[in-house]
Design an enzyme around this catalytic site. Structure first.
Site: not given
Length: 317
Positions: A190-192, A194, A219
């Site tokens: 996951f990241c901020t 995508g 997120i």
């Protein structure tokens, strides 16, 4: 799970707030230099601020403004058949969160520095925000936060591995050193928003990993859609504008950013003997040279003078 191709409805925000739209898409753009000029001309004739990156591998941007202006830029993008399925993520800002509009050419829309990584051709299985808890609650899952240390310092998912990278360029080296024995395991990333986990997933697939999942929409979509009482997210989510970080419901946090080291800090940290507005914080005071502190002090002085004159100091970033 595939991404939805349904164009979202832009809800009208409170008139006291600005609409923020973040978007990206990995797609080959052969005419990216000319297309950059066309997009830039259009953006500069609207009331939006922000940054849009264009590269041969796609587009990545965040813009902010009134609904009409943001809508016009998105409509301009959607008119190009390559971006008809571009899916922005929307949030709001209480104040202007960018100081200018920039459309920039880059070699990559998110810089990894590894050749022939093509997320548009091969990436992980997308997992919706509503199903993410089920995926990461699996005891056999390897949960990886693909963001950098300054971002993960204020929040992440419970149980996530934090690579503590300084930049996304460091991720491939970290993955080769730390995930080499996990090729047969299930990896969730996951990241901020995508974009980084999509590229990181493509890198891992090319490296021989097969069972990879990624949080669709990142997120930001998770903390917007998942009720806080059921959330496995802990802390705040760092964002790349003047809001600094967002909490559940995409509410602005109280974090500020140290303009010397770019690390987020909580207001409580301003009581530290090492905190000097615009010059240093407790994280960078002992690693910043006296010359840098002098330069930052002079910059801060000019920022304060600009405030007195009721002018925008463009060098504050």
């Amino acid at each position: 799970m595939k991404k939805s191709n349904k164009i979202p409805i832009i809800n009208t925000p409170d008139s006291s707030k600005l609409l923020v739209a973040s978007f990206y898409k990995f797609i080959s753009i052969d005419d990216y230099k000319k297309w950059k000029d066309d997009l830039e001309d259009f953006c500069l004739n609207t009331n939006v601020l922000g940054t849009i990156l264009i590269a041969p591998e796609g587009i990545n941007g965040t813009i902010s403004g009134d609904k009409k202006s943001v809508d016009s830029v998105l409509s301009f993008l959607w008119k190009d058949k390559r971006f008809i399925d571009l899916m922005p993520k929307f949030s709001f800002s209480k104040k202007r969160n960018f100081i200018r509009m920039k459309v920039k050419l880059k070699k990559e829309i998110v810089t990894m520095g590894v050749k022939n990584i093509k997320p548009q051709e091969s990436t992980a299985e997308f997992v919706s925000a509503s199903n993410w808890n089920n995926i990461i609650s699996d005891p056999d899952i390897v949960l990886v936060d693909t963001r950098n240390e300054y971002e993960t310092s204020i929040g992440s998912f419970k149980g996530a591995i934090l690579p503590k990278t300084k930049s996304f360029r460091d991720f491939p080296r970290w993955a080769n050193a730390n995930l080499a024995n996990d090729k047969n395991k299930k990896i969730a990333m996951f990241c901020t928003g995508g974009i980084r986990c999509e590229k990181a997933s493509s890198f891992l697939k090319k490296s021989g990993f097969s069972r990879i999942y990624q949080l669709d929409g990142g997120i930001l979509k998770y903390i917007k859609e998942v009720d806080e009482s059921k959330s496995l997210w802990k802390g705040s989510c760092f964002v790349f504008d003047d809001r600094v970080a967002l909490n559940h419901g995409l509410q602005e946090s109280t974090y500020e950013m140290c303009h010397a080291c770019r690390m987020p800090y909580h207001p409580d940290e301003t009581s530290s003997e090492y905190f000097i507005e615009g010059v240093s914080c407790s994280k960078c005071y002992n690693v910043s040279s006296s010359d840098r502190k002098k330069r930052f002090a002079e910059r801060q002085k000019q920022i304060e003078l600009a405030k007195i004159r009721k002018e925008e100091h463009l060098g504050k970033k």
